[in-house]
Each structure stands twice: as structure tokens, then as C-alpha cells.
Design a protein around this motif. Structure first.
Motif, PDB file in Angstrom:
ATOM      1  N   ASP A  32     -80.032  16.726 -29.556  1.00 41.10           N
ATOM      2  CA  ASP A  32     -80.883  17.230 -30.446  1.00 41.10           C
ATOM      3  C   ASP A  32     -79.925  18.311 -31.672  1.00 41.10           C
ATOM      4  O   ASP A  32     -79.089  18.778 -31.346  1.00 41.10           O
ATOM      5  CB  ASP A  32     -82.514  18.108 -29.395  1.00 41.10           C
ATOM      6  N   LEU A  33     -80.137  17.999 -32.576  1.00 42.66           N
ATOM      7  CA  LEU A  33     -79.311  18.704 -34.293  1.00 42.66           C
ATOM      8  C   LEU A  33     -80.490  18.992 -35.190  1.00 42.66           C
ATOM      9  O   LEU A  33     -81.359  17.729 -35.641  1.00 42.66           O
ATOM     10  CB  LEU A  33     -78.666  17.316 -34.532  1.00 42.66           C
ATOM     11  N   VAL A  34     -80.703  20.353 -35.307  1.00 40.87           N
ATOM     12  CA  VAL A  34     -80.878  20.893 -37.086  1.00 40.87           C
ATOM     13  C   VAL A  34     -79.990  21.320 -37.713  1.00 40.87           C
ATOM     14  O   VAL A  34     -79.498  22.269 -36.930  1.00 40.87           O
ATOM     15  CB  VAL A  34     -82.281  21.649 -36.167  1.00 40.87           C
ATOM     16  N   ARG A  35     -80.630  21.019 -38.850  1.00 40.97           N
ATOM     17  CA  ARG A  35     -79.702  21.444 -40.138  1.00 40.97           C
ATOM     18  C   ARG A  35     -80.870  22.122 -41.078  1.00 40.97           C
ATOM     19  O   ARG A  35     -82.217  22.143 -41.557  1.00 40.97           O
ATOM     20  CB  ARG A  35     -79.005  20.582 -40.686  1.00 40.97           C
ATOM     21  N   PHE A  36     -79.981  23.246 -41.001  1.00 37.25           N
ATOM     22  CA  PHE A  36     -81.064  23.976 -42.224  1.00 37.25           C
ATOM     23  C   PHE A  36     -80.205  24.858 -43.426  1.00 37.25           C
ATOM     24  O   PHE A  36     -78.848  25.221 -43.217  1.00 37.25           O
ATOM     25  CB  PHE A  36     -81.011  25.912 -41.740  1.00 37.25           C
ATOM     26  N   HIS A  37     -81.176  25.164 -44.078  1.00 35.84           N
ATOM     27  CA  HIS A  37     -80.241  25.046 -45.353  1.00 35.84           C
ATOM     28  C   HIS A  37     -81.057  26.037 -46.217  1.00 35.84           C
ATOM     29  O   HIS A  37     -82.445  26.123 -46.418  1.00 35.84           O
ATOM     30  CB  HIS A  37     -80.684  23.841 -46.656  1.00 35.84           C
TER      31      HIS A  37
END
Length: 130
Positions: free
Chosen positions: A36-41
Motif C-alpha cells: 500500500d502506498l499513499v502520497r499527499f499534496h
């Protein structure tokens, strides 16, 4: 496996999904066991998150947790978000089964990374103006 109505709603109708042009902070969280991978901006004004967006690759609970984390972050001061823990993200989706608790961890980790990035960029900008 039983999921809360809040989690199902965030999964079916994710809030703030997608990328952001010229973000003030970017960070990722990852759970290597299931990839699982999450990227936030983040968009920040006066030390406060005014917009948060996410991109996620993973299970439904991870997508839901990332969506909920953007709502938790919006309107918060960066310094307060440095202390964001998985329990707050988990509460925002109405709880998670034990086998899916990593979803809240990934979201909290990624959001804290984006906050640290935003703070470091702000420090760099203020150094240039000093």
C-alpha cells in the motif's frame, strides 16, 4: 469483514483524490507487507493546511483512510499535524478491523511526511527573504 458506513462512504466517494499543481508539501506513506502506498499534496497558507489531496495504491481501507486524512488535515495548523497519529485517522473512518489497521498507519505516516516537507520548504523560503 465488517466495515463502518463512514469507511464505505470514503471508499466509494473519495474526497480530495488526485494530484495538486505546485503543492507546498508532498509526502508518502508505505506499508511494504501489502505494498500500500499513499502520497499527499498540501497547500498551506499562514501555517495552516487550506487544501489536501491524495493519491493511493492499495486496499479499500487505505483509500478510505487517505480520503479521511485529507479532511482531518484541512484547516489544521502544520505543527498540530506533526502529532497526527493513526488512531485519529482510524476514528475518522469509523474504525478498522485489526487486519486493516495498517491503512490508518500509512495515511498518518504520509500526511506527517507531507507536513515535514511543507515546513522545510517554508523554512527555505523564509531563509531566502532574511
Amino acid at each position: 469483514m465488517q466495515y463502518s458506513p463512514a469507511l464505505i462512504d470514503h471508499f466509494r466517494n473519495p474526497r480530495n483524490a488526485g494530484i495538486m499543481r505546485s503543492p507546498d508539501g508532498v509526502g508518502e506513506g508505505e506499508y511494504k507487507d501489502c505494498m500500500d502506498l499513499v502520497r499527499f499534496h498540501l497547500r498551506v497558507r499562514d501555517g495552516q493546511v487550506v487544501e489536501a489531496r491524495f493519491q493511493a495504491y492499495g486496499c479499500g481501507p487505505t483509500i478510505a483512510a487517505a480520503s479521511a486524512a485529507t479532511e482531518v488535515a484541512t484547516g489544521c495548523a502544520l505543527e498540530a499535524l506533526l502529532e497526527l497519529d493513526a488512531a485519529r485517522v482510524e476514528a475518522a473512518v469509523g474504525g478498522l478491523p485489526e487486519t486493516r489497521r495498517h491503512a490508518a498507519d500509512v495515511a498518518a505516516l504520509g500526511l506527517r511526511a507531507a507536513v515535514r516537507d511543507a515546513l522545510s520548504r517554508a523554512d527555505t523560503r523564509s531563509d531566502r527573504h532574511a
